[in-house]
Design an enzyme around this catalytic site. Structure first.
Site, PDB file in Angstrom:
ATOM      1  N   ALA A  66      -5.260   4.342   5.270  1.00  0.00           N
ATOM      2  CA  ALA A  66      -4.509   5.555   5.575  1.00  0.00           C
ATOM      3  C   ALA A  66      -4.915   6.629   4.574  1.00  0.00           C
ATOM      4  CB  ALA A  66      -3.014   5.272   5.491  1.00  0.00           C
ATOM      5  N   GLY A 109      -5.042   0.415   5.854  1.00  0.00           N
ATOM      6  CA  GLY A 109      -4.934   0.737   7.277  1.00  0.00           C
ATOM      7  C   GLY A 109      -6.233   0.518   8.034  1.00  0.00           C
ATOM      8  N   GLU A 112      -6.122  -3.034   8.877  1.00  0.00           N
ATOM      9  CA  GLU A 112      -5.047  -3.191   9.871  1.00  0.00           C
ATOM     10  C   GLU A 112      -5.481  -2.683  11.244  1.00  0.00           C
ATOM     11  OE1 GLU A 112      -2.456  -1.097   7.096  1.00  0.00           O
ATOM     12  OE2 GLU A 112      -1.016  -2.747   7.251  1.00  0.00           O
ATOM     13  N   GLU A 132      -2.931  -1.865  -0.892  1.00  0.00           N
ATOM     14  CA  GLU A 132      -1.764  -0.985  -1.035  1.00  0.00           C
ATOM     15  C   GLU A 132      -0.973  -1.255  -2.311  1.00  0.00           C
ATOM     16  OE1 GLU A 132      -2.673  -2.499   1.779  1.00  0.00           O
ATOM     17  OE2 GLU A 132      -2.473  -1.129   3.476  1.00  0.00           O
TER      18      GLU A 132
END
Ligand code: CAA
Length: 258
Positions: A66, A109, A112, A132
């Site tokens: 992200a 992300g 993911e 993260e």
């Protein structure tokens, strides 16, 4: 389409290719990028000339996660009220098979997003991780859930709690990745797999994908029943008749997607 800001799209035969293209930020997944991925994927899903989709990045990065710069100063109430990342899962609603072709970093992300695809094919320089924890947060779009199902609790805990990366070969041994190929052969291999799938009946590949994905949500008994219903349903298609008749008569099948 050349109207994209963060991605490139291409059609190769019956395969729709979505390439994440935000090189300055290692394909960090900002809101605009995810919106474009969703729009492109939904477009390919609706397009009758397309039978499979490949999601890929660059040689350096599939996606480094992200967008940390975009998120850094957001407050709880902002992320909560906007249900931040809720639309990331839209890629899992695509009915056609989606292959993640991963070179370079697939972190946070990025890992993911790759896991939301139906399978991951990796170049041998790919690296996977959920870093993260190093940023003072936790995975937010499936890293604590899909990773466990892919590689088991202990290995998932290890990645999530240490923030360490694993390389492509480790990821393959662990079951996260279907296949590892030399980095410069990644698209060739992903296209070979996508074209193989694309040669089959589209409604049947859809049923197969649906049945496999159902196992995420159901008990064994429910899942077996679900699979059975779809298996029986396949007999209502012209393509099942064609596929089995072709086998019996020793000829190649011609699927009509009906
Ligand atoms: N968000 C925003 N920008 C990012 C980014 C990210 N996730 N990852 C890299 N970038 C930017 C860098 O800031 C840098 O930009 P500038 O040149 O403007 O400084 C550019 O991309 C190149 O990156 P680096 O200079 O860091 O490249 P490197 O080769 O030295 O390192 C890397 C590569 C190890 C992948 C490193 O970039 C990195 O650690 N990135 C962050 C990885 C990460 O923590 N991802 C998780 C994000 S949180 C998340 O994803 C939450 C969730 O569950 C959805």
């Amino acid at each position: 389409g050349s109207s994209w800001e963060y991605i490139k799209t291409e059609v190769n035969g019956k395969v729709g290719i979505i390439q994440l293209h935000r090189p300055k930020a290692l394909n960090a997944l900002c809101d605009g990028l995810i919106n474009e991925v969703n729009t492109a994927a939904q477009g390919f899903d609706k397009n009758d000339d397309i039978s499979a989709i490949i999601l890929t990045g660059s040689e350096k990065a599939f996606a480094a996660g992200a967008d940390i710069k975009e998120m850094a100063t957001r407050e709880f109430i902002d992320v909560y009220n906007s249900t931040m990342f809720a639309n990331w899962g839209d890629i899992t609603k695509v009915k056609k098979p989606v292959i993640a072709a991963v070179n370079g970093f697939a972190l946070g992300g990025g890992c993911e997003l790759a896991m939301m695809c139906d399978m991951i094919i990796a170049g041998d320089k790919a690296k996977f991780g959920q870093p993260e924890i190093k940023l003072g947060t936790i995975p937010g779009v499936g890293g604590t859930q899909r990773l466990i199902r892919a590689i088991g609790k202990s290995k998932a805990m290890h990645l999530v709690l240490t923030g360490d990366m694993i390389d492509a070969h480790q990821a393959e041994r662990d079951g996260l990745v279907a296949k590892v190929v030399p980095a410069d052969k990644l698209m060739e291999e992903a296209l070979a797999v996508a074209n193989k799938i694309a040669a089959y009946s589209r409604p049947i590949t859809r049923m197969a994908k649906e049945a496999v994905n159902a196992s995420y949500e159901m008990s064994l008994q429910e899942g077996l029943k679900y699979e059975g219903r779809l298996f029986y349903a396949s007999f209502a298609t012209a393509d099942q008749k064609e596929g089995m008749d072709a086998f019996v008569n020793k000829r190649a099948p011609t699927f009509t997607h009906k």
